[in-house]
Design an enzyme around this catalytic site. Structure first.
Site, PDB file in Angstrom:
ATOM      1  N   TYR A 155      62.338   5.686  13.999  1.00  0.00           N
ATOM      2  CA  TYR A 155      63.538   4.954  13.598  1.00  0.00           C
ATOM      3  C   TYR A 155      64.497   4.705  14.748  1.00  0.00           C
ATOM      4  O   TYR A 155      65.483   3.991  14.590  1.00  0.00           O
ATOM      5  CB  TYR A 155      64.269   5.750  12.518  1.00  0.00           C
ATOM      6  CG  TYR A 155      64.291   5.058  11.186  1.00  0.00           C
ATOM      7  CD1 TYR A 155      63.188   5.123  10.340  1.00  0.00           C
ATOM      8  CD2 TYR A 155      65.396   4.353  10.762  1.00  0.00           C
ATOM      9  CE1 TYR A 155      63.193   4.510   9.120  1.00  0.00           C
ATOM     10  CE2 TYR A 155      65.421   3.731   9.533  1.00  0.00           C
ATOM     11  CZ  TYR A 155      64.318   3.812   8.715  1.00  0.00           C
ATOM     12  OH  TYR A 155      64.340   3.186   7.508  1.00  0.00           O
TER      13      TYR A 155
ATOM     14  N   LYS B 105      53.844  16.056   9.894  1.00  0.00           N
ATOM     15  CA  LYS B 105      52.418  15.716  10.012  1.00  0.00           C
ATOM     16  C   LYS B 105      51.938  16.341  11.331  1.00  0.00           C
ATOM     17  O   LYS B 105      51.366  15.674  12.202  1.00  0.00           O
ATOM     18  CB  LYS B 105      52.265  14.182  10.007  1.00  0.00           C
ATOM     19  CG  LYS B 105      50.856  13.665   9.941  1.00  0.00           C
ATOM     20  CD  LYS B 105      50.297  13.578   8.544  1.00  0.00           C
ATOM     21  CE  LYS B 105      48.822  13.224   8.565  1.00  0.00           C
ATOM     22  NZ  LYS B 105      48.193  13.231   7.248  1.00  0.00           N
TER      23      LYS B 105
ATOM     24  N   ASP C 212      51.797  13.937   3.500  1.00  0.00           N
ATOM     25  CA  ASP C 212      50.996  13.289   2.445  1.00  0.00           C
ATOM     26  C   ASP C 212      50.831  14.218   1.245  1.00  0.00           C
ATOM     27  O   ASP C 212      50.991  13.815   0.089  1.00  0.00           O
ATOM     28  CB  ASP C 212      49.643  12.796   2.983  1.00  0.00           C
ATOM     29  CG  ASP C 212      49.021  13.730   4.003  1.00  0.00           C
ATOM     30  OD1 ASP C 212      49.674  14.704   4.409  1.00  0.00           O
ATOM     31  OD2 ASP C 212      47.860  13.498   4.399  1.00  0.00           O
TER      32      ASP C 212
ATOM     33  N   ASP D  13      62.924   8.754   5.151  1.00  0.00           N
ATOM     34  CA  ASP D  13      63.211   7.464   4.542  1.00  0.00           C
ATOM     35  C   ASP D  13      62.270   7.213   3.363  1.00  0.00           C
ATOM     36  O   ASP D  13      62.687   6.845   2.263  1.00  0.00           O
ATOM     37  CB  ASP D  13      63.018   6.381   5.621  1.00  0.00           C
ATOM     38  CG  ASP D  13      63.318   4.998   5.098  1.00  0.00           C
ATOM     39  OD1 ASP D  13      64.354   4.822   4.470  1.00  0.00           O
ATOM     40  OD2 ASP D  13      62.488   4.086   5.327  1.00  0.00           O
TER      41      ASP D  13
END
Ligand code: NAD
Length: 356
Positions: A123, A190, A223, A247
């Site tokens: 971002y 992740k 995930d 987000d």
């Protein structure tokens, strides 16, 4: 008397932000508003979507509330929202997601807090356009330094994650949990794939957690986190995420409590705070008196708590809860046919009853 910068926003922004302003005024909260503009109107008037006068107003007053602002997709100006967070170093994005009785949602008893790192990650907006000289140079440098082959016709986005920013977001989160008597932090990442960037984020969380032994700390891969939130959201309490996952997971959580119309937010720094709903400017509903004002009004309630106006915040939240539970004068997303204005007026009426 609180002095507050008020930014109406674009699209549906003015309809909902003016309602929030009127709501606080009608409850008698002592506020002197300083109106500032950003987005499309500012672009027309000042030739920039984020005028310096707006930034100076927020820096001076230290508290601001804004309606959403449109960002053109691909091309056009970069996000004003992202720029504001960067310029004012609003490194925390705090978003509470709570079930409201009567809101059309598949879930009940949701009480989640999303704390999103707001200053870096993909971002940060550090991008290199396809085909440009610098982009090709970076691609060649990467191959030389790291060995990976990247197709020369690629565009490149950079994902910076620092120890400094990761530790300060976790510090904020642990302090928030302590102050608000919550129980558990889940770090979302992740790190199995992005071992250096997300690995550093996770490691920073683990480091900070040692200073708060009374608070449970765990982690989930992003995930899996998405699936867990769909299957058993009540098992989670406070989620801490890097910017991009924050987000995306924010919108997932909004879905758990009845949609974007129900989801407030705050961008917080050490010295300045900016309150705004999670949702965007929904241009297709501009001027249609259609959208749910709740997210904006709940953002105003968050601002009241920040200003230590807890009684007014309680009154406003109670009024919102009553109107949604009655279900008579609510917008389309809550299964009703009322307009933004009618639902907002009804909430204002309920805040007045709450004083008796
Ligand atoms: P959006 O959040 O504006 O709207 C997506 C959909 O969600 C809408 O079409 C509508 O169906 C629903 N929705 C949103 N707000 C609602 C409300 N209050 N009540 C009921 N339903 C509501 O997302 P988008 O269409 O992806 O973005 C539109 C613009 O807003 C883009 O330019 C985007 O960049 C910008 N944006 C701004 C902010 C911000 O100002 N902080 C945040 C997100 C998006």
């Amino acid at each position: 008397m609180h002095k507050i910068t008020f930014i109406p926003g674009d699209g549906i922004g003015p309809e909902i932000s003016n309602l929030a302003k009127r709501c606080l005024e009608s409850m008698g909260v002592q506020i002197e508003w300083e109106e500032a503009i950003a987005g499309e109107e500012a672009l027309k008037k000042f030739n920039t979507p984020l005028p310096n006068s707006t930034i100076q107003s927020i820096k001076k007053n230290k508290v601001a509330i804004k309606g959403p602002i449109t960002t053109p997709v691909a091309g056009g100006f970069r996000s004003v929202n992202v720029a504001m967070r960067q310029v004012l170093d609003l490194y925390v994005c705090l978003r509470p997601y709570r079930s409201f009785l009567g809101a059309s949602s598949k879930y009940e008893n949701i009480d989640l807090i999303v704390i999103r790192e707001n200053s870096e990650d993909l971002y940060a907006g550090i991008e290199f356009k396809q085909g440009e000289k610098d982009t090709k140079r970076i691609i060649e440098d990467i191959q030389r330094l790291e060995g990976s082959r990247i197709s020369l016709d690629s565009a490149i986005s950079i994902k910076p994650i620092s120890e400094y920013a990761s530790k300060r977001i976790f510090r904020f989160a642990f302090e928030y949990v302590r102050r608000n008597k919550r129980e558990k932090i889940t770090a979302v990442h992740k790190a199995n794939i992005m071992k250096y960037t997300d690995g550093l984020f996770l490691e920073s969380g683990r480091e900070i957690s040692k200073q708060y032994p009374e608070i449970e700390f765990e982690d989930r891969i992003v995930d899996n986190m998405c699936m867990q939130l769909i299957l058993k959201p009540q098992k989670y309490d406070v989620l801490v995420l890097p910017n991009l996952y924050g987000d995306i997971v924010s919108d997932l959580c909004a879905g758990l409590v009845g949609g974007l119309g129900m989801s407030p937010g705050a961008n917080i720094g050490d010295d300045v705070a900016l309150f705004e709903p999670t949702h965007g400017s929904a241009p297709k509903y501009k001027g249609k008196n259609k959208v749910n004002p709740t997210a904006m009004l709940l953002s105003a309630a968050l601002m009241l708590r920040y200003l230590k106006e807890n009684t007014a915040a309680d009154r406003l939240e109670k009024a919102i809860q009553e109107v949604i539970k009655e279900g008579k004068i609510v917008t389309y997303d809550l299964g009703g046919s009322a307009g933004t204005r009618e639902m907002g007026e009804e909430i204002i009426r309920h805040t007045l009853h709450a004083t008796r």
